[in-house]
Design a protein around this motif. Structure first.
Motif, PDB file in Angstrom:
ATOM      1  N   TRP A 152     -34.781 -49.407  -7.126  1.00  0.00           N
ATOM      2  CA  TRP A 152     -33.995 -49.213  -5.899  1.00  0.00           C
ATOM      3  C   TRP A 152     -32.725 -50.064  -6.011  1.00  0.00           C
ATOM      4  O   TRP A 152     -32.771 -51.282  -6.111  1.00  0.00           O
ATOM      5  CB  TRP A 152     -34.819 -49.625  -4.678  1.00  0.00           C
ATOM      6  CG  TRP A 152     -34.118 -49.360  -3.376  1.00  0.00           C
ATOM      7  CD1 TRP A 152     -33.523 -50.280  -2.577  1.00  0.00           C
ATOM      8  CD2 TRP A 152     -33.941 -48.093  -2.747  1.00  0.00           C
ATOM      9  NE1 TRP A 152     -32.984 -49.669  -1.476  1.00  0.00           N
ATOM     10  CE2 TRP A 152     -33.220 -48.326  -1.542  1.00  0.00           C
ATOM     11  CE3 TRP A 152     -34.332 -46.787  -3.073  1.00  0.00           C
ATOM     12  CZ2 TRP A 152     -32.877 -47.294  -0.671  1.00  0.00           C
ATOM     13  CZ3 TRP A 152     -33.985 -45.765  -2.205  1.00  0.00           C
ATOM     14  CH2 TRP A 152     -33.270 -46.011  -1.027  1.00  0.00           C
ATOM     15  N   THR A 194     -40.567 -46.320  -2.514  1.00  0.00           N
ATOM     16  CA  THR A 194     -40.119 -47.708  -2.672  1.00  0.00           C
ATOM     17  C   THR A 194     -40.673 -48.580  -1.542  1.00  0.00           C
ATOM     18  O   THR A 194     -41.074 -49.728  -1.754  1.00  0.00           O
ATOM     19  CB  THR A 194     -38.582 -47.771  -2.687  1.00  0.00           C
ATOM     20  OG1 THR A 194     -38.088 -46.995  -3.790  1.00  0.00           O
ATOM     21  CG2 THR A 194     -38.094 -49.216  -2.828  1.00  0.00           C
ATOM     22  N   ARG A 221     -33.811 -53.164   1.497  1.00  0.00           N
ATOM     23  CA  ARG A 221     -34.965 -52.279   1.322  1.00  0.00           C
ATOM     24  C   ARG A 221     -34.892 -51.147   2.337  1.00  0.00           C
ATOM     25  O   ARG A 221     -34.354 -51.314   3.439  1.00  0.00           O
ATOM     26  CB  ARG A 221     -36.263 -53.065   1.527  1.00  0.00           C
ATOM     27  CG  ARG A 221     -36.432 -54.242   0.594  1.00  0.00           C
ATOM     28  CD  ARG A 221     -36.770 -53.814  -0.801  1.00  0.00           C
ATOM     29  NE  ARG A 221     -38.102 -53.244  -0.880  1.00  0.00           N
ATOM     30  CZ  ARG A 221     -38.629 -52.742  -1.984  1.00  0.00           C
ATOM     31  NH1 ARG A 221     -37.917 -52.716  -3.102  1.00  0.00           N
ATOM     32  NH2 ARG A 221     -39.854 -52.250  -1.979  1.00  0.00           N
ATOM     33  N   HIS A 250     -37.724 -41.030  -2.857  1.00  0.00           N
ATOM     34  CA  HIS A 250     -37.584 -42.276  -3.626  1.00  0.00           C
ATOM     35  C   HIS A 250     -37.643 -43.479  -2.687  1.00  0.00           C
ATOM     36  O   HIS A 250     -38.337 -44.485  -2.963  1.00  0.00           O
ATOM     37  CB  HIS A 250     -36.260 -42.256  -4.395  1.00  0.00           C
ATOM     38  CG  HIS A 250     -36.007 -43.466  -5.199  1.00  0.00           C
ATOM     39  ND1 HIS A 250     -34.738 -43.929  -5.487  1.00  0.00           N
ATOM     40  CD2 HIS A 250     -36.870 -44.370  -5.769  1.00  0.00           C
ATOM     41  CE1 HIS A 250     -34.822 -45.034  -6.207  1.00  0.00           C
ATOM     42  NE2 HIS A 250     -36.104 -45.325  -6.393  1.00  0.00           N
TER      43      HIS A 250
END
Length: 300
Positions: free
Chosen positions: A203, A59, A208, A55
């Motif tokens: 997310w 992302t 990030r 994931h």
């Protein structure tokens, strides 16, 4: 045919010995199932972590599209038993696999088999096996076998280049109230629906994701761990269902042995009562004969 007490006693002793063995096998099946179930739950948590890594990867780098190959090298891994006393566990799975193979238009796959009993069942279905592996004898062996199969798949992939490989797993899984059922599930290539769901999933962290590894190396590592976790889960599931099948068979055998012991006990009581009755009649007849002899007048 009438049997003596000695014969019935020997048969009862033998049947009690059989019941002891059956009870031991039933107990071992219960004991063996618990660690595999715990291992399956643990690997699910590990697999969730791997999926979370994927994931984070999508992302950061964006959606991933799995390449479509026209003629990938097909590989089928069949998880069975290396021991008996589990009914038609292996034969039912082999029959399911045999029904699945003719549906493929790309020819027979490379078959990897886990368990000697499973290999015999597949051979009876005229399915060629490239290699047979020993199943895990303990929870520690589950990880060993998963690593061994992962390495074997890597060898097949390297040998098949530039073609891709498509891997499926065949095993018996639990099915709630229905008990068990045979499954054939795809492993490779990665399910595009899963990748799309991960890409669409928001997310939730404030920052990030960031990676220090090269993207290709990181993706290969995540895929390898996904393969390991999925193989580990399939192995643990197969071992759980094998022990469940053995437990059900031993419970049935225990009931049959108990019924036979009851029959032998009833027959023993009947024979013993007949012997007591015969001995009492002999005593009475002897007593009556003695009375009659004493009542006769003496001879002159």
């Amino acid at each position: 045919m009438a049997q003596t007490l000695e014969i019935l006693s020997r048969r009862t002793t033998s049947m009690q010995g059989i019941r002891s063995v059956v009870h031991t096998m039933k107990t071992l099946s219960v004991i063996n199932s618990a660690p595999y179930e715990q291992a399956a739950k643990a690997i699910e948590t590990y697999h969730d972590t791997v999926l979370e890594g994927l994931h984070a990867f999508v992302t950061h780098f964006g959606p991933i599209k799995t390449p479509a190959s026209d003629h990938p090298v097909q590989v089928l891994i069949v998880f069975g038993s290396d021991h008996g006393l589990c009914g038609n566990y292996n034969e039912a799975l082999a029959d399911h696999v045999a029904g699945f193979l003719p549906q493929r238009e790309d020819g027979p796959p490379t078959v990897l088999c886990v368990g000697a009993q499973m290999a015999d069942a597949l051979t009876d279905q005229h399915i060629a096996i490239e290699e047979t592996f020993f199943p895990a004898a303990s929870v520690d062996g589950v990880g060993r076998l998963a690593n061994l199969l992962t390495q074997r798949l890597e060898t097949i992939r390297t040998r098949a280049e530039p073609q891709d490989i498509a891997v499926s797993l065949a095993y018996v899984a639990r099915d709630g109230a229905a008990g068990q059922r045979a499954l054939i599930v795809p492993l490779l290539p990665l399910d595009q629906a899963v990748l799309d769901d991960l890409a669409a999933k928001p997310w939730t962290s404030r920052s990030r994701p960031y990676f220090s590894m090269p993207a290709n190396d990181l993706f290969r590592t995540l895929v390898r761990n996904h393969l390991f976790a999925t193989l580990f889960r399939a192995i643990a599931e197969a071992l759980m269902t094998e022990n469940a099948a053995r437990l059900a068979l031993m419970q049935q055998a225990e009931r049959s042995v108990d019924e036979k012991l009851e029959e032998l006990a009833s027959e023993t009581r009947t024979v013993r009562q007949d012997q007591i009755t015969t001995e009492l009649l002999d005593v009475i007849i002897g007593f009556e004969a003695l009375k009659k002899d004493k009542g006769d007048p003496p001879e002159e």
